[in-house]
Design a protein around this motif. Structure first.
Motif, PDB file in Angstrom:
ATOM      1  N   SER A   2       0.851  -1.187   0.000  1.00  0.00           N
ATOM      2  CA  SER A   2       0.000   0.000   0.000  1.00  0.00           C
ATOM      3  C   SER A   2       0.891   1.244   0.000  1.00  0.00           C
ATOM      4  CB  SER A   2      -0.930  -0.010   1.211  1.00  0.00           C
ATOM      5  OG  SER A   2      -0.175  -0.119   2.403  1.00  0.00           O
ATOM      6  N   PRO A   3       0.375   2.370  -0.459  1.00  0.00           N
ATOM      7  CA  PRO A   3       1.194   3.591  -0.503  1.00  0.00           C
ATOM      8  C   PRO A   3       1.811   3.919   0.860  1.00  0.00           C
ATOM      9  CG  PRO A   3      -0.814   3.917  -1.753  1.00  0.00           C
ATOM     10  CD  PRO A   3      -0.948   2.582  -1.047  1.00  0.00           C
ATOM     11  N   GLY A   4       3.105   4.187   0.844  1.00  0.00           N
ATOM     12  CA  GLY A   4       3.829   4.552   2.056  1.00  0.00           C
ATOM     13  C   GLY A   4       4.383   3.392   2.855  1.00  0.00           C
ATOM     14  N   LEU A   5       4.026   2.152   2.501  1.00  0.00           N
ATOM     15  CA  LEU A   5       4.539   0.980   3.216  1.00  0.00           C
ATOM     16  C   LEU A   5       6.053   0.919   3.053  1.00  0.00           C
ATOM     17  CD1 LEU A   5       3.171  -1.463   4.753  1.00  0.00           C
ATOM     18  CD2 LEU A   5       3.685  -2.773   2.696  1.00  0.00           C
ATOM     19  N   LEU A  20       9.399  -2.222  -8.827  1.00  0.00           N
ATOM     20  CA  LEU A  20       8.092  -2.804  -8.502  1.00  0.00           C
ATOM     21  C   LEU A  20       7.523  -2.199  -7.213  1.00  0.00           C
ATOM     22  CD1 LEU A  20       8.667  -6.569  -9.352  1.00  0.00           C
ATOM     23  CD2 LEU A  20       7.092  -4.999 -10.509  1.00  0.00           C
ATOM     24  N   VAL A  21       8.327  -2.140  -6.178  1.00  0.00           N
ATOM     25  CA  VAL A  21       7.876  -1.583  -4.899  1.00  0.00           C
ATOM     26  C   VAL A  21       7.435  -0.136  -5.077  1.00  0.00           C
ATOM     27  CG1 VAL A  21       8.666  -0.852  -2.594  1.00  0.00           C
ATOM     28  CG2 VAL A  21       9.224  -3.146  -3.444  1.00  0.00           C
ATOM     29  N   GLU A  22       8.258   0.644  -5.761  1.00  0.00           N
ATOM     30  CA  GLU A  22       7.954   2.064  -5.905  1.00  0.00           C
ATOM     31  C   GLU A  22       6.763   2.309  -6.837  1.00  0.00           C
ATOM     32  OE1 GLU A  22      11.783   3.790  -6.838  1.00  0.00           O
ATOM     33  OE2 GLU A  22      12.341   3.826  -4.701  1.00  0.00           O
ATOM     34  N   GLY A  58       3.673   2.279  -4.927  1.00  0.00           N
ATOM     35  CA  GLY A  58       3.573   3.301  -3.889  1.00  0.00           C
ATOM     36  C   GLY A  58       4.332   2.992  -2.622  1.00  0.00           C
ATOM     37  N   GLY A  59       5.023   1.858  -2.584  1.00  0.00           N
ATOM     38  CA  GLY A  59       5.821   1.521  -1.412  1.00  0.00           C
ATOM     39  C   GLY A  59       7.089   2.344  -1.353  1.00  0.00           C
ATOM     40  N   VAL A  60       7.713   2.345  -0.189  1.00  0.00           N
ATOM     41  CA  VAL A  60       8.964   3.067   0.041  1.00  0.00           C
ATOM     42  C   VAL A  60      10.040   2.027   0.333  1.00  0.00           C
ATOM     43  CG1 VAL A  60      10.176   4.690   1.558  1.00  0.00           C
ATOM     44  CG2 VAL A  60       7.760   5.070   0.964  1.00  0.00           C
ATOM     45  N   VAL A  61      11.152   2.097  -0.365  1.00  0.00           N
ATOM     46  CA  VAL A  61      12.267   1.184  -0.099  1.00  0.00           C
ATOM     47  C   VAL A  61      12.988   1.692   1.145  1.00  0.00           C
ATOM     48  CG1 VAL A  61      14.410   0.194  -0.969  1.00  0.00           C
ATOM     49  CG2 VAL A  61      12.465   0.508  -2.516  1.00  0.00           C
ATOM     50  N   ALA A  62      12.793   0.999   2.261  1.00  0.00           N
ATOM     51  CA  ALA A  62      13.419   1.381   3.530  1.00  0.00           C
ATOM     52  C   ALA A  62      14.892   1.010   3.552  1.00  0.00           C
ATOM     53  CB  ALA A  62      12.697   0.710   4.691  1.00  0.00           C
ATOM     54  N   GLY A  63      15.277   0.068   2.696  1.00  0.00           N
ATOM     55  CA  GLY A  63      16.663  -0.354   2.636  1.00  0.00           C
ATOM     56  C   GLY A  63      16.824  -1.561   1.740  1.00  0.00           C
ATOM     57  N   VAL A  64      18.090  -1.853   1.446  1.00  0.00           N
ATOM     58  CA  VAL A  64      18.460  -2.985   0.602  1.00  0.00           C
ATOM     59  C   VAL A  64      19.537  -3.770   1.351  1.00  0.00           C
ATOM     60  CG1 VAL A  64      19.559  -3.666  -1.573  1.00  0.00           C
ATOM     61  CG2 VAL A  64      17.927  -1.752  -1.540  1.00  0.00           C
TER      62      VAL A  64
END
Length: 195
Positions: free
Chosen positions: A120-123, A144-146, A149-155
């Protein structure tokens, strides 16, 4: 190193010596970390090292990349007590998906997909894979995540090579890997530093 031995002092990356070099030729990755996953303390320390830079960060979910990223991703999700999302190679999910083409480390063209109902957006999502060599696979997962609407918190990956793609990911996202700086040049050149 046998699968029961635990060194008296465990420096970051000690478990890398459990990995085995490729003996099957150019269609395979140059190094196989799966033996590391068989070692209970090695796997625990690897996951702890991957997650250490994200202590205190807001992470809502962990996503692992097909297929070996599922192992580390699920272990990271369990450690963080978060849900786990599988980012799959195309054709394996029987639900509504969004797809992203990419080139893997061998230059083969592939397609990756993720279910549309999990992000979901902002996840805030921590992306986990076994290895980042050229960066193509991880870049597709990021897209895909972006796109959803998701946010990549890290890799996070056992190794992030200093390839053009690997550097791009490290410049744009918070990253974590397990290779000590003294061994990084060996891994970038696909040569073990302890043999």
């Amino acid at each position: 190193m046998d699968l029961c031995h635990v060194p008296a002092t465990r420096e970051k990356g000690w478990y890398l010596a459990l990995m085995a070099p490729n003996v099957k030729g150019p269609n395979y990755a140059w190094l196989d970390p799966s033996r590391l996953y068989c070692h209970p303390q090695g796997l625990q320390d690897c996951v702890a090292d991957l997650l250490q830079p994200f202590q205190g960060d807001a992470i809502d979910m962990v996503a692992g990349i097909d297929a070996m990223g599922f192992i580390l991703g699920a272990a990271a999700a369990a450690t963080l007590q978060k849900g786990f999302l599988a980012i799959r190679k195309a054709g394996h999910l029987c639900v509504q998906t969004v797809a992203q083409p990419y080139s893997d480390y061998s230059g083969r063209e592939k397609v990756m997909e993720v279910r549309t109902d999990a992000i979901s957006p902002g996840l805030r999502i921590l992306l986990v894979d076994q290895w980042v060599e050229t960066g193509g696979t991880m870049r597709a997962a990021i897209e895909l995540v972006e796109r959803l609407g998701g946010v990549v918190a890290g890799v996070a990956a056992i190794c992030m090579e200093n390839s053009e793609g690997g550097k791009w990911i490290q410049e744009h996202y918070k990253c974590s890997h397990c290779v000590p700086p003294r061994l990084q040049p060996h891994f970038d050149q696909h040569h073990l530093g302890w043999d």
